[in-house]
Motif scaffolding. Structure first.
Motif, mmCIF file in Angstrom:
data_model
loop_
_atom_site.group_PDB
_atom_site.id
_atom_site.type_symbol
_atom_site.label_atom_id
_atom_site.label_comp_id
_atom_site.label_asym_id
_atom_site.label_seq_id
_atom_site.Cartn_x
_atom_site.Cartn_y
_atom_site.Cartn_z
ATOM 1 N N GLN A 190 -10.223 9.717 29.310
ATOM 2 C CA GLN A 190 -9.639 9.058 30.478
ATOM 3 C C GLN A 190 -8.146 9.331 30.578
ATOM 4 O O GLN A 190 -7.414 9.249 29.592
ATOM 5 N N GLY A 238 -6.451 0.379 30.051
ATOM 6 C CA GLY A 238 -7.821 0.783 29.810
ATOM 7 C C GLY A 238 -8.690 -0.365 29.357
ATOM 8 O O GLY A 238 -9.673 -0.158 28.640
ATOM 9 N N ARG A 296 -11.140 4.438 36.873
ATOM 10 C CA ARG A 296 -11.498 5.440 35.890
ATOM 11 C C ARG A 296 -12.120 6.650 36.548
ATOM 12 O O ARG A 296 -11.855 7.787 36.177
#
Length: 536
Positions: free
Chosen positions: A274, A157, A523
């Motif tokens: 996410q 991430g 994402r």
């Protein structure tokens, strides 16, 4: 009605644990042939294009106009597969790969690759031009990015930016980019930027109306360690002049897990942004808290969750529904007519994943086993998040939506890497256990009950409520959360619900005043998995 985008602008068990609803494995689930490194300085002759004749894509893969040398730091320093080639090799690989795997391959015009100045310009038009029933582009999800950017974001991430999650109200004048949330200890957080702040200028250029989109885009999508001067306006009208220097930032996908009392009921709340591997432990901690506290109702705040790994959506579905979901279909992928033999279903998943080794463990996930869940949504709710909505409805778990219509992405892909670029091209559509997947224009909170409904539709029981930037996320006074609590208590929606200005639905790369929305393909997507690898 806003859209949300992140602050930087998610083939087997490894591949299994990836598709965006992805990456994983030694090469993080990228489709790329392990061709030996052969960086010869003499490329073969450029291939020839013949209209409507498509040689196999593996004839062209890894022949690169600018081959990489050395070892891949993201793959145990194995040699890159690149070989000396030409831009035409790269274009022809994209052309054949699209014809083989793209969901709507028969809607793609076969234009001469030589007409396009670059490989990426050629890729951008390898998509359908058809529209949804509501008039939006059917394929709004055609992306590419660098291999390095993919690796940073897909696994950890990590993205380059200021630590801001943007709610994009309008990309054209009068433009409106509002701060949805700020990552802790980020440049934005350290400068005092908070939820609800709006950009009014970047590097001395008026953000709201200026035609100088080059300057604005440079500030919105910086490279690492780039300083840019911003002016923000707070909800109260205060001007904030700050200089933000971009950096690589690891996102915090799970936030604000809490349990509160409402009308003698225990309500669990968690913000989930996410579906990436680093989110797994946060979800385990949140649902362990919910189970320990024996919650009566659950509010999942996924208003800014643009997607990620489908297998993690299947895990979340189990954590909500519990044993009633075991051995039941979470989602089924449908491919183009050339690949129907590859179509598979994914079941709800009860096991913890060992992400470093891309393997399932024997450890079971915590679950609250609820018959109903409240989900907070905006146009930023997409893909794997929509899989959760659809998958739970497919096994008769009641889903109540609070907020705005979701993005509308019943599609996904397996990221494909060639010559240092990762391409995202739609390869499958999704359906739930009842065969429903018709939500290309999003799920809409309808205010109606699903009781007695014959078949599923994209209208989902719930309340249409505007995103509330005046309150912190997780606050009981924030409009979406407050509406969920009211509905839990009374079964009714707020008397009045006014939406923010509608998001601009034009093509984001259109000229003439539209700024480029900072985003990340991994994402804002759904990464697929194949269930036959679940026991590896």
């Amino acid at each position: 009605m806003q859209r949300f985008f992140s602050f930087s602008t998610g083939i087997l068990l490894s591949l299994l644990l990836v598709a965006c609803g992805g990456g994983g494995g030694s090469d993080n689930n990228l489709t790329s042939s392990p061709t030996p490194n052969n960086n010869s300085s003499e490329p073969p002759p450029a291939p020839t294009w013949t209209f409507n004749v498509y040689p196999p894509s593996d004839q062209f893969i890894n022949f690169c106009a600018d081959p990489r040398s050395g070892g891949d730091p993201y793959n145990n320093y194995q040699p890159y597969p690149d070989k000396a080639g030409t831009a035409m090799h790269e274009k022809m690989w994209l052309r054949s790969f699209t014809n083989e795997t793209y969901l709507w391959y028969d809607e793609v015009e076969d234009n001469d690759p030589k007409q396009f100045d670059s490989v990426t310009a050629y890729f951008e038009q390898l998509k359908t031009n058809e529209q949804t029933p509501n008039g939006a582009d059917k394929d709004q999800f055609h992306f590419y990015e660098s291999y390095e950017s993919f690796q940073k974001q897909a696994q950890s991430g990590v993205s380059t930016g200021y630590g801001i999650g943007w709610a994009v109200i309008s990309t054209t004048p009068p433009r409106n980019f509002t701060v949805a949330f700020v990552e802790p200890n980020s440049p934005a957080a350290n400068a005092g930027i908070v939820r609800g702040d709006k950009i009014t200028a970047i590097d001395g250029v008026d953000f709201i109306a200026s035609p100088d989109t080059d300057t604005l885009n440079a500030g919105l999508s910086p490279s690492e360690s780039e300083p840019h001067a911003f002016v923000f306006e707070s909800v109260a009208g205060e001007q904030k002049e700050v200089t933000l220097t971009s950096m690589d930032i690891e996102t915090t996908p799970v936030r604000r897990a809490q349990v509160l009392e409402s009308n003698n009921r225990k309500v669990g709340y968690v913000q989930y942004n996410q579906f990436i591997p680093t989110a797994q432990q946060g979800l385990i901690d949140a649902f362990s808290l919910f189970r320990q506290q024996q919650i009566d109702d659950l509010v999942l705040d996924m208003r800014y969750n643009g997607g990620g790994r489908v297998i993690m959506a299947a895990q979340l579905g189990f954590m909500v529904a519990g044993n009633q979901s075991l051995e039941r279909v979470f989602t089924t992928n449908t491919l183009n007519d050339k690949r129907q033999a590859e179509e598979r279903s994914t079941e709800f998943e009860s096991r913890v994943i060992d992400w470093p080794n891309n393997a399932f463990t024997e450890q079971l996930l915590p679950s609250v086993s609820l018959p109903r869940v409240y989900i907070l949504t905006t146009r930023g709710t997409a893909s794997a998040s929509e899989n959760v909505i659809n998958g739970l409805r497919g096994i008769d778990v009641e889903v109540v939506l609070i907020g705005d219509a979701t993005r509308g992405k019943p599609y996904g892909f397996v990221p494909a890497q060639n010559c240092g670029t990762v391409y995202y091209t739609i390869q499958f559509a999704s359906e739930n256990a009842k065969g429903f997947g018709d939500y290309a224009d999003g799920f809409m909170p309808s205010g109606a009950s699903s009781s007695g409904e014959i078949g599923l539709t994209a209208n989902v029981p719930g309340c249409q409520v505007s995103d509330d930037f005046s309150q912190p996320l997780g606050s009981q006074q924030e409009a979406l959360f407050a509406a969920a609590l009211q509905h839990i208590e009374t079964g009714t929606c707020p008397a009045q619900a006014q939406f923010a200005p509608a998001a601009n639905t034009q093509r984001l790369n259109q000229q003439g005043g539209a700024v480029t929305v900072p985003q990340h393909p991994a994402r804002d997507g759904a990464i697929w998995m194949f269930p036959e690898e679940r026991n590896q």
